[in-house]
Design an enzyme around this catalytic site. Structure first.
Site, mmCIF file in Angstrom:
data_model
loop_
_atom_site.group_PDB
_atom_site.id
_atom_site.type_symbol
_atom_site.label_atom_id
_atom_site.label_comp_id
_atom_site.label_asym_id
_atom_site.label_seq_id
_atom_site.Cartn_x
_atom_site.Cartn_y
_atom_site.Cartn_z
ATOM 1 N N PHE A 1 52.741 0.671 -2.638
ATOM 2 C CA PHE A 1 51.412 1.275 -2.580
ATOM 3 C C PHE A 1 51.501 2.778 -2.320
ATOM 4 O O PHE A 1 50.927 3.590 -3.054
ATOM 5 C CB PHE A 1 50.611 0.567 -1.484
ATOM 6 C CG PHE A 1 49.221 1.095 -1.250
ATOM 7 C CD1 PHE A 1 48.349 1.301 -2.296
ATOM 8 C CD2 PHE A 1 48.784 1.349 0.041
ATOM 9 C CE1 PHE A 1 47.056 1.778 -2.076
ATOM 10 C CE2 PHE A 1 47.504 1.819 0.288
ATOM 11 C CZ PHE A 1 46.640 2.035 -0.778
ATOM 12 N N VAL A 2 52.237 3.183 -1.292
ATOM 13 C CA VAL A 2 52.369 4.593 -0.962
ATOM 14 C C VAL A 2 53.450 5.251 -1.818
ATOM 15 O O VAL A 2 53.260 6.355 -2.342
ATOM 16 C CB VAL A 2 52.683 4.786 0.532
ATOM 17 C CG1 VAL A 2 52.927 6.257 0.853
ATOM 18 C CG2 VAL A 2 51.540 4.245 1.389
ATOM 19 N N ALA B 1 59.884 2.345 2.197
ATOM 20 C CA ALA B 1 60.186 0.915 2.138
ATOM 21 C C ALA B 1 60.301 0.349 3.547
ATOM 22 O O ALA B 1 60.803 1.004 4.463
ATOM 23 C CB ALA B 1 61.488 0.683 1.374
ATOM 24 N N SER C 1 53.995 4.065 11.635
ATOM 25 C CA SER C 1 52.673 3.443 11.759
ATOM 26 C C SER C 1 52.034 3.865 13.068
ATOM 27 O O SER C 1 52.717 4.012 14.086
ATOM 28 C CB SER C 1 52.797 1.914 11.721
ATOM 29 O OG SER C 1 51.579 1.298 12.098
ATOM 30 N N TYR D 1 56.431 -5.812 14.430
ATOM 31 C CA TYR D 1 56.418 -4.741 13.437
ATOM 32 C C TYR D 1 56.363 -3.372 14.114
ATOM 33 O O TYR D 1 57.161 -2.480 13.822
ATOM 34 C CB TYR D 1 55.224 -4.926 12.502
ATOM 35 C CG TYR D 1 54.932 -3.730 11.633
ATOM 36 C CD1 TYR D 1 55.722 -3.454 10.520
ATOM 37 C CD2 TYR D 1 53.867 -2.876 11.910
ATOM 38 C CE1 TYR D 1 55.463 -2.354 9.716
ATOM 39 C CE2 TYR D 1 53.601 -1.775 11.118
ATOM 40 C CZ TYR D 1 54.396 -1.513 10.019
ATOM 41 O OH TYR D 1 54.130 -0.419 9.235
ATOM 42 N N GLY E 1 28.553 -9.475 -3.135
ATOM 43 C CA GLY E 1 27.246 -9.555 -2.498
ATOM 44 C C GLY E 1 27.148 -10.605 -1.415
ATOM 45 O O GLY E 1 26.040 -11.061 -1.088
#
Length: 328
Positions: free
Chosen positions: A21-22, A77, A127, A153, A202
């Site tokens: 993603f990054v 990574a 993070s 993590y 919705g």
């Protein structure tokens, strides 16, 4: 003004997690800037602009060929944080060992080989969870706060940060640590994607009354811009950098603005937070409700001042780009 203060060094940039993603967004940005950038991807047939690399958790991993001629290595990574990893004990020994094998041992193996190969700078994507899981009103996290990781993590990221800074002191290779909060943008997955899809369909959400909390987020383009700046900026060397968008949002505020980006109405039911907490306790979802109703704010003023940096896009533009990616 920022460009006037930067001593540009145009050597090759390697990006681990080059299809992530990054990482993929960073590679696109660096190539747009005319940089010699190569992504490292752990896959059989990497896409154009990427090459295969060894597994981070492999004790025999040899990165020497890839590191030859590399000026800067941006390490995106990782074994990432996923909700299903949450156990009764988030610091259970077996779970922690799995994160350490990739995020600590693998990172340090790569960084040690990078230093030996003469790599000038190692940029590590960490993070904000290293700081903790929540903030008190008016007390945002800063880079100077003592780490307070609450799960495997976050602890693995904190340990990797400490070891990288020690390695930098021993070897002279510069280390840059970047701690983003939740990142959103085109291609986002996990909980943020689920929220956007829920709004797009919705479906009603019982979060209309969650308006007193504040959470810092960072758009993918803003994070990538800070990483690109940190590759060359002299003042980034051996620093911990926090990053966020230009404003923090309540849960209800985020949902309404995400719905506007999707061009749909936000169907928010104003259930009182105490009732949400009670329901979450009955369903065993206390951690989820804590994230939805609690605050997590970041003070990135030191990063902005140090690098002369400002986020290039605002929250609404970041959400529009996320919505466009979802529609595609």
């Amino acid at each position: 003004a920022r460009l006037e203060t930067v001593v540009t060094m145009r050597g090759r940039v390697l990006v681990t997690g080059g299809t992530g993603f990054v990482g993929a967004a960073l590679l696109a940005r660096l190539r747009q800037d005319g940089r010699d950038a190569l992504g490292i991807a752990r896959c059989g047939l990497p896409p154009a602009g990427c090459t295969g690399g060894p597994a981070l958790e492999d004790p025999a991993a040899d990165w020497s060929m890839l590191l030859r001629g590399c000026d800067t290595l941006v390490h995106t990574a990782a074994r990432v944080h996923v909700m299903r990893d949450a156990a009764a004990d988030p610091l259970a020994a077996a779970l922690l060992a799995e994160y350490r094998a990739v995020n600590v041992d693998g990172t340090l193996r790569l960084a040690g080989q990078a230093a030996a190969a003469g790599v000038r700078r190692f940029v590590f994507l960490s993070s904000i969870k290293v700081n903790g899981e929540s903030t008190a009103p008016g007390r945002p996290f800063t880079a100077d706060d003592a780490p307070a990781p609450q799960d495997a993590y976050a602890l693995s990221k904190a340990e990797a940060e400490t070891a990288l800074l020690q390695l930098a002191e021993r070897t002279g290779m510069e280390a840059v640590i970047i701690r983003p909060p939740l990142v959103y943008g085109p291609g986002v997955k996990a909980n943020f994607l689920g929220m956007m899809r829920w709004l797009q369909r919705g479906l009603p959400l019982p979060l209309g009354a969650v308006s007193g909390n504040r959470r810092s987020l960072v758009a993918l383009d803003n994070l990538v811009d800070l990483i690109a700046c940190s590759i060359d900026h002299p003042a980034a060397a051996n620093r911990i950098l926090l990053v966020r968008d230009g404003e923090d949002l309540s849960t209800a505020g985020l949902l309404r603005r995400a719905a506007a980006a999707l061009q749909v109405d936000a169907r928010l039911v104003p259930v009182p937070p105490w009732a949400l907490a009670a329901g979450a306790a009955l369903l065993g979802k206390r951690p989820l409700m804590a994230r939805l109703c609690g605050s997590l704010q970041v003070d990135d003023s030191a990063s902005r001042r140090l690098l002369g940096w400002q986020p290039p896009i605002g929250v609404d533009e970041g959400l529009r780009r996320t919505a466009a990616g979802l529609r595609q």
